[in-house]
Scaffold this motif. Structure first.
Motif, mmCIF file in Angstrom:
data_model
loop_
_atom_site.group_PDB
_atom_site.id
_atom_site.type_symbol
_atom_site.label_atom_id
_atom_site.label_comp_id
_atom_site.label_asym_id
_atom_site.label_seq_id
_atom_site.Cartn_x
_atom_site.Cartn_y
_atom_site.Cartn_z
ATOM 1 N N GLN A 1 8.736 2.533 9.944
ATOM 2 C CA GLN A 1 8.090 3.819 9.676
ATOM 3 C C GLN A 1 7.063 3.714 8.560
ATOM 4 N N ASN A 2 7.307 2.811 7.615
ATOM 5 C CA ASN A 2 6.384 2.648 6.490
ATOM 6 C C ASN A 2 5.151 1.834 6.840
ATOM 7 N N ARG B 1 20.735 7.669 -6.006
ATOM 8 C CA ARG B 1 20.955 8.987 -6.606
ATOM 9 C C ARG B 1 19.729 9.496 -7.373
ATOM 10 N N ALA B 2 18.764 8.611 -7.656
ATOM 11 C CA ALA B 2 17.580 9.012 -8.417
ATOM 12 C C ALA B 2 16.555 9.745 -7.561
ATOM 13 N N TYR B 3 16.736 9.735 -6.227
ATOM 14 C CA TYR B 3 15.692 10.249 -5.333
ATOM 15 C C TYR B 3 16.233 11.316 -4.382
ATOM 16 N N ASP B 4 15.439 12.351 -4.197
ATOM 17 C CA ASP B 4 15.742 13.338 -3.157
ATOM 18 C C ASP B 4 15.466 12.759 -1.772
ATOM 19 N N THR B 5 14.447 11.916 -1.701
ATOM 20 C CA THR B 5 14.035 11.330 -0.421
ATOM 21 C C THR B 5 13.814 9.839 -0.585
ATOM 22 N N LEU B 6 14.385 9.064 0.347
ATOM 23 C CA LEU B 6 14.164 7.622 0.405
ATOM 24 C C LEU B 6 13.552 7.297 1.757
ATOM 25 N N LEU B 7 12.347 6.758 1.743
ATOM 26 C CA LEU B 7 11.691 6.339 2.973
ATOM 27 C C LEU B 7 11.577 4.819 2.926
ATOM 28 N N VAL B 8 12.591 4.145 3.443
ATOM 29 C CA VAL B 8 12.675 2.696 3.288
ATOM 30 C C VAL B 8 12.733 1.958 4.627
ATOM 31 N N ASN B 9 12.515 2.702 5.713
ATOM 32 C CA ASN B 9 12.475 2.067 7.024
ATOM 33 C C ASN B 9 11.129 1.368 7.184
ATOM 34 N N GLN B 10 11.147 0.060 7.332
ATOM 35 C CA GLN B 10 9.898 -0.693 7.330
ATOM 36 C C GLN B 10 9.010 -0.349 8.519
ATOM 37 N N GLN C 1 3.565 6.198 5.018
ATOM 38 C CA GLN C 1 4.187 7.504 4.770
ATOM 39 C C GLN C 1 3.645 8.221 3.531
ATOM 40 N N TRP C 2 2.705 7.609 2.835
ATOM 41 C CA TRP C 2 2.255 8.195 1.574
ATOM 42 C C TRP C 2 1.692 9.600 1.749
ATOM 43 N N GLY D 1 8.746 2.862 0.673
ATOM 44 C CA GLY D 1 8.389 1.455 0.734
ATOM 45 C C GLY D 1 9.532 0.556 0.327
ATOM 46 N N LYS D 2 9.211 -0.448 -0.469
ATOM 47 C CA LYS D 2 10.186 -1.456 -0.881
ATOM 48 C C LYS D 2 11.213 -0.844 -1.829
ATOM 49 N N TRP D 3 12.473 -1.004 -1.496
ATOM 50 C CA TRP D 3 13.573 -0.494 -2.323
ATOM 51 C C TRP D 3 14.414 -1.693 -2.717
ATOM 52 N N HIS D 4 14.258 -2.152 -3.944
ATOM 53 C CA HIS D 4 14.749 -3.470 -4.335
ATOM 54 C C HIS D 4 15.607 -3.395 -5.591
ATOM 55 N N GLU D 5 16.100 -2.193 -5.927
ATOM 56 C CA GLU D 5 16.785 -2.025 -7.202
ATOM 57 C C GLU D 5 18.286 -1.795 -7.063
ATOM 58 N N GLY D 6 18.791 -1.770 -5.829
ATOM 59 C CA GLY D 6 20.230 -1.646 -5.600
ATOM 60 C C GLY D 6 20.645 -0.261 -5.141
ATOM 61 N N PRO D 7 21.798 -0.167 -4.434
ATOM 62 C CA PRO D 7 22.223 1.104 -3.821
ATOM 63 C C PRO D 7 22.541 2.212 -4.809
#
Length: 480
Positions: free
Chosen positions: A140-141, A129-138, A148-149, A119-125
């Motif tokens: 697709q979400n 590194r904190a995530y194995d998977t980032l699903l941030v394509n709107q 995607q939940w 979902g929303k990724w608003h904390e900076g690039p």
């Protein structure tokens, strides 16, 4: 025969111990721009949130959880790092977190958790590194950010505990034209908050907002169904909260309860009894240390909060005496600080010459326009007028029990002189301990406060609060 029977008993009880020692799975759901009292479990009799209400019945409902900012990214970065906004280096909207800080999902990942954000990724690039998977394509979400939940739950590695940061776009403006989940009727299914005027435009605005909350609620139900299908319900901890108050005048960006108080529901059948209520005072900086503690990880010195995990078993225990919050630039120049106890709220404002009608999406909304139109007729209540007031008070003090809507500023009331002086000192100590500063040249308005048109100063930044003292390197917790 006896030896074999004894061996079976040993293996049986070893299995129980092994199961009990399994790491807890964690699903952290952070709604966008949702007020605490716009959830059925918190007393709103109109909004349709059956799954969140069920979450409250089957877990623990916190009634005094407070954010450190009523502003999207500063609130989220504060939760992610367990630090106050001016201590993150990202105190203003859209400011990214620096690389040198610790992010709690990163520590879970290092511990062996599979970590994912959807979902929303608003904390900076740097937080990638904190995530194995980032699903941030709107696309697709999905429009609400929840599509995607269930897929994420199905596709996760089955040999690892997991942590999901699920951050839907619901209920952020602009509204979706259509939503799945329960629908609301503007005539019957709306509670107009006292900060707004009750007009057709306001009700339609609130219905669109409610429908997005209901869509989020729908997907909470789908997620719980999938957990049950996979046999994961018992040892999965689910949290639901929001990043700030509703995106309407008088709520978002405010340091009163309308802005910084958040719903906070936690369900974990293996570790939390059903139907509990916790009234302890808690800050959002305490969330990261708590989740790390549940995973068997000690929060390092950069985390300014403390674990409240003990409240899951003993919800009647007191925890904090004070919570602190701040209002920095969010579309418009601002500098406010607050300290709150259970009894009282004290706020300072270093830009009293400016109004606080909320961010641009709130102050240009149909509800805001209805508020401004009603003002011309002189029919606004003091609480409704407050969003438009100029100049504002440089100091405010409220009695939270006698005045839960925090309408009457009691700063000049001698009855409260002792309490006012105490909170003044506590707030000043917090600012000093944590390296807060009051820059002369803050980030200016990017938009006209009346028309919403972009100004020449758009995209220009001023000095970030805390920067002059390198507050992002200061780990002092301040008063607790």
């Amino acid at each position: 025969m006896t030896r074999r029977y004894t061996l079976l008993i040993i293996l049986f009880f070893s299995g129980i111990v092994a199961h009990a020692a399994e790491p807890v799975n964690i699903i952290f759901i952070i709604g966008d721009d949702i007020s605490w009292d716009d959830i059925g479990a918190y007393g709103n009799g109109k909004v349709k949130t059956p799954n969140l209400n069920k979450l409250a019945r089957e877990g623990i409902k916190f009634t005094n959880m407070f954010l450190t900012a009523s502003s999207c990214s500063p609130s989220r970065t504060s939760i992610l790092t367990g630090r106050y906004p001016h201590n993150t280096g990202a105190a203003e909207l859209h400011a990214p977190l620096p690389a040198h800080l610790k992010y709690f999902p990163e520590l879970l990942k290092q511990k062996g958790y599979y970590t994912a954000l959807a979902g929303k990724w608003h904390e900076g690039p740097n937080t990638r590194r904190a995530y194995d998977t980032l699903l941030v394509n709107q696309a697709q979400n999905g429009e609400g950010g929840e599509a995607q939940w269930v897929n994420l739950l199905k596709s996760r590695p089955k040999n690892k505990p997991f942590f999901f940061w699920l951050s839907p776009y619901d209920a952020h403006r602009p509204w979706s034209a259509t939503t799945n989940g329960p629908q609301h009727d503007p005539a019957r299914d709306v509670e107009v908050p006292p900060t707004l005027v009750d007009t057709r435009e306001t009700r339609q605005d609130l219905v669109a907002y409610y429908n997005e909350i209901a869509r989020l609620d729908h997907y909470v139900g789908a997620l719980e169904n999938e957990l049950a299908t996979q046999g994961l319900s018992e040892n999965t901890l689910i949290i639901f909260m929001a990043d700030n108050g509703r995106p309407f005048p008088g709520s978002k960006t405010r340091l009163t309860d309308a802005g910084i108080k958040t719903p906070f529901l936690v369900k974990w059948p293996a570790g939390i009894g059903a139907g509990q209520i916790c009234q302890s005072l808690i800050s959002a900086v305490d969330i990261a240390p708590t989740l790390l503690a549940l995973a068997g990880i000690g929060a390092g010195p950069t985390f300014q909060g403390k674990s409240f995990a003990q409240l899951f078993k003993k919800p009647d225990q007191e925890f904090r005496k004070y919570i602190f919050a701040e209002h920095n630039w969010h579309d418009y120049e601002a500098y406010e600080r607050a300290v709150r106890t259970k009894d009282f709220l004290y706020i300072i404002n270093k830009r009293p010459e400016l109004d606080n009608g909320g961010p641009i999406d709130a102050n240009q909304s149909p509800s805001a326009k209805a508020l401004k139109a009603a003002r011309k007729t002189g029919k606004l209540s003091p609480l409704q007028e407050d969003a438009l007031k100029v100049p504002r008070a440089s100091e405010e003090f409220f009695d939270n029990f006698k005045d839960p809507a925090q309408v009457e500023n009691l700063l000049a009331n001698n009855t409260y002189s002792k309490q006012i002086q105490t909170l003044k000192k506590v707030l000043a100590q917090w600012q000093t301990d944590t390296g807060d500063t009051t820059p002369k040249h803050l980030t200016p308005d990017w938009y006209d406060r009346e028309t919403g048109e972009a100004l020449p100063a758009k995209d220009k930044r001023g000095e970030m609060p805390g920067a002059a003292r390198n507050a992002d390197r200061i780990n002092a917790k301040g008063p607790f």
